[in-house]
Design a protein around this motif. Structure first.
Motif: not given
Length: 751
Positions: A57-77
């Motif tokens: 995963r990589e953000s913009k360079h430079n990242y934006e103002d007031n950014a809110k990013i969320t993500e779930d990484f799931i691997c059952p085993t």
């Protein structure tokens, strides 16, 4: 598989089609056992952790103002996640940050890569990890880039034949679970309006459904069924034929002529009204036990008894309603200007519908409630009343006065028909209700009939699958996969296996009950036919499935099954086996124990350096402490509890400035010292550093010292009951084999 089964598929047909394949595939796999490992097979156990998933995963360079990013990484085993950051990572300190949350807690990264706030690598517990990035409205920098790797113990690849058998078993189990999760009436209810849905729900709650429709179409006499304790008369009797002919005759039947002569009433409305009244009259007679018995005795020359005349009067009471309903349609038809709508109006529809519903009621067996027999010698007899309000009790003595007998006779004579003949009210309410049609009732019964057949078939299929899979004497992995997926939708299963099939008929109810009992017996045989210690893991899985399926609202008619399977004895045996423990204390790994043990090793290194310095500032300036300055600060504060080794520091509350004597809380997410006494922490009183926020995590600190290593206990505290000594988790692992009595206390990180 779940996506596939959401489609409209003939699941029961597919199960019956696949059934021969179960035996064929099992025989083939049995002949090539070297490719089909059993439960507990050593080669299936892998001690090495391998990378099983990778994300970048990589953000913009430079990242934006007031950014809110969320993500779930799931691997059952996955047992752990490892994050490696790019060396260019840079965000605004404290205001723009990355946050990762696993089952243990949160960890925040900000400032620049390589600083104490942003290490090059981080490790988290699997199988789920949440990522969150937040930035404010100013001072944005390069941003972030990281690679996330999931590590777990992988199972060696199976032979394609064994893999096919497991996947096939999972599919079959999921198909069975899908059928058991289906509710009747879902298709018809989707097409109806909200008002029609309410009418259908009212029908399902009505006495008519509970007593007559619920049992389905019946032939023969049955005193007890899944539908309830209601007796039925055969529908192919001479009386049934007589009443059917009376309901279908266009000319005036003889019985109605006799009743009209005995009890004259105004006649109006025409032949269609007379025909509908005759059908209702026949339905009232058929569904009243007392009238049915009277008429059956004198069928060749029927007489107008008082009860027969009551049914005739109740049917004639509908005449005015039917004529008024027809008149309203005629008036609406005259006012209607649209010829198309006008042509669709049929003034005879209420009459035809009434006749059709009355004739439909004749297709069901005549009702009679099963009376409780009076017990011999009992001073109290109970007279059952069809009314739902109360039962009438009568005290029977040796001597009953003449006045009392007269009062009882008068009370019986003046009873309203709804009490004297309670079935009248049910029949009349059905024929009067324009919203309930024969088609709706027939559709509901058909849906329940089909569902009962499907559920019975899948229980038979599951029982046969179980028989085939254990025919060679062992419990194999495909069988356990099937049973596991059979419980996929268990939370949405009905509270009883026959709860959603009322209306299917007594024959189908019996068939369903037998198929369920067969499956339960097969599960129990699979458990009891194992020798002690044989297929231990497989038996435990089947025992759990067996317990889940029996977790239901049992009905009275299930007591024979519970007796046959000896359920009380089985449950007692299960409890006894589960309560037997080895003498040596065995405690599973705690959440985050690996991190706790790593932290303990680091603190032991700190302890070696601590003993060589005279001031805690000298310790913090040492190379050992500089490797992880935040953890070193936590170690210094924790050492304040050790009066033997702490000669040069104490802890004061940063909220009230008082010296802390007992437990306290330390902020884990800021560089400044922030130690709070319990009062300031819980009440939110006192001053705080500017960088402190309510969302930060605090470590609960205590004054307890580990008896083994002499360090302050930060997380789990184990107290030996024999001498009340305390141990940290690392030393407990060394001491747990020497004693069996321990008390666990947990100090948690909390906001």
């Amino acid at each position: 598989l779940g996506t596939l089964l959401t489609e409209e598929l003939p699941i029961v047909f597919l199960l019956n089609t696949f059934q021969p394949l179960v035996s064929i595939l099992n025989d083939v796999c049995t002949k090539v056992k070297q490719y089909c490992p059993r439960i507990g097979f050593e080669e299936m156990k892998s001690e090495e952790e391998n990378v099983i998933a990778v994300w970048t995963r990589e953000s913009k360079h430079n990242y934006e103002d007031n950014a809110k990013i969320t993500e779930d990484f799931i691997c059952p085993t996955a047992q752990k996640f490892v994050i490696e950051f790019d060396s260019r990572c840079h965000t605004e300190r404290r205001y723009d940050y990355l946050q990762f949350t696993d089952s243990i807690g949160k960890q925040t990264f900000d400032d620049t890569f390589g600083s104490d706030r942003w290490p090059s690598k981080a490790e988290f517990k699997g199988p789920k990890l949440n990522f969150y990035f937040s930035s404010d409205g100013s001072n944005n920098y390069w941003g972030y880039k990281f690679t996330l790797k999931a590590y777990g113990k992988t199972i060696p690849p199976f032979h394609w034949l064994f893999d096919l058998q497991i996947s096939f078993s999972r599919l079959l189990g999921l198909m069975v679970s899908t059928v058991l999760n289906v509710e009747p009436g879902t298709k018809s209810l989707k097409k109806n309006s909200d008002e029609e849905k309410k009418e259908e729900e009212a029908l399902l709650r009505s006495d008519l459904w509970k007593t007559l429709f619920r049992g389905g179409y019946q032939v023969g006499k049955l005193m007890r069924s899944l539908s309830g304790a209601y007796a039925t008369n055969p529908t192919d009797s001479a009386l049934s034929t007589y009443l059917f002919e009376m309901a279908e005759e266009e000319e005036l039947p003889p019985l109605i002529e006799i009743c009209r002569a005995a009890k004259p009433c105004p006649l109006f409305g025409g032949p269609l009204v007379d025909r509908a009244i005759g059908a209702v009259f026949a339905a009232l007679i058929w569904h009243s036990q007392e009238i049915r018995d009277e008429l059956s005795k004198n069928l060749s020359s029927p007489k107008p008894t008082r009860n027969v005349l009551d049914a005739f009067s109740a049917a004639e009471a509908l005449r005015r309603d039917l004529v008024e309903a027809r008149q309203k349609i005629l008036e609406a038809k005259e006012k209607e200007e649209d010829e198309e709508k006008k042509s669709k109006m049929n003034e005879d529809e209420p009459l035809v519908s009434c006749h059709e519903k009355a004739v439909y009621l004749l297709k069901f067996a005549g009702l009679s409630r099963v009376m409780e027999e009076d017990r011999p010698g009992s001073p109290v007899t109970r007279r059952p009343s069809w009314g739902q309000k109360s039962w009438r009790w009568q005290r029977v003595g040796n001597v009953v006065s003449t006045v009392g007998r007269l009062k009882q006779q008068i009370s019986r004579e003046v009873k309203p028909q709804s009490v004297k003949h309670p079935s009248f009210e049910m029949v009349l309410s059905f024929v009067r209700n324009n919203g309930l049609t024969v088609d709706k009732v027939r559709t509901l019964l058909q849906e329940r009939t089909q569902l009962a057949k499907n559920i019975s078939d899948v229980f038979n299929f599951a029982a046969e699958f179980l028989r085939v899979m254990i025919s060679h004497g062992t419990l194999e992995i495909p069988l356990l996969a099937f049973l596991q997926h059979l419980l996929t939708y268990q939370r949405r299963f009905p509270r009883h296996y026959a709860m959603r099939v009322d209306g299917c008929g007594l024959d189908l109810e019996t068939r369903l009950r037998k198929s369920f009992q067969l499956f339960i017996h097969r599960l129990l045989d699979a458990i009891k036919n194992r020798k002690e210690g044989e297929d231990k893991e497989g038996v435990e899985v089947i025992r759990n499935v067996f317990s889940h399926l029996l977790d239901m609202t049992w009905q009275d008619y299930d007591h024979l099954l519970l007796r046959d399977i000896q359920l009380p004895e089985f449950l007692i045996e299960t409890v006894i086996k589960s309560s037997v423990k080895e003498k040596k204390v065995v405690i599973d790994l705690f959440e985050g124990e690996e991190k706790m043990l790593e932290k303990h090793k680091l603190h032991m290194k700190f302890m070696e350096k601590w003993d060589t310095v005279t001031r805690f500032t000298h310790f913090l300036e040492s190379d050992v402490a500089q490797e992880d300055l935040r953890e070193a600060n936590l170690f210094v504060v924790a050492m304040a509890a050790n009066t033997e080794k702490c000669h040069h520091t104490k802890v004061n509350c940063d909220g009230c400035s008082n010296k802390i004597e007992g437990p306290w809380y330390r902020n884990l997410e800021i560089d400044e010292d922030c130690d709070l006494c319990p009062t300031c922490f819980s009440m939110g009183s006192g001053s705080r550093p500017s960088s402190h926020t309510k969302e930060h995590l605090f470590q609960h600190m205590s004054k307890h010292i580990c008896e083994g290593c002499g360090m302050s206990i930060l997380t789990h505290r184990f107290q030996r009951k024999s001498d009340n000594t305390n141990y940290c988790i690392a030393c407990f692992r060394k001491e747990s084999g020497k004693d069996t009595q321990w008390t666990l206390y947990q100090l948690t990180e909390k906001p």
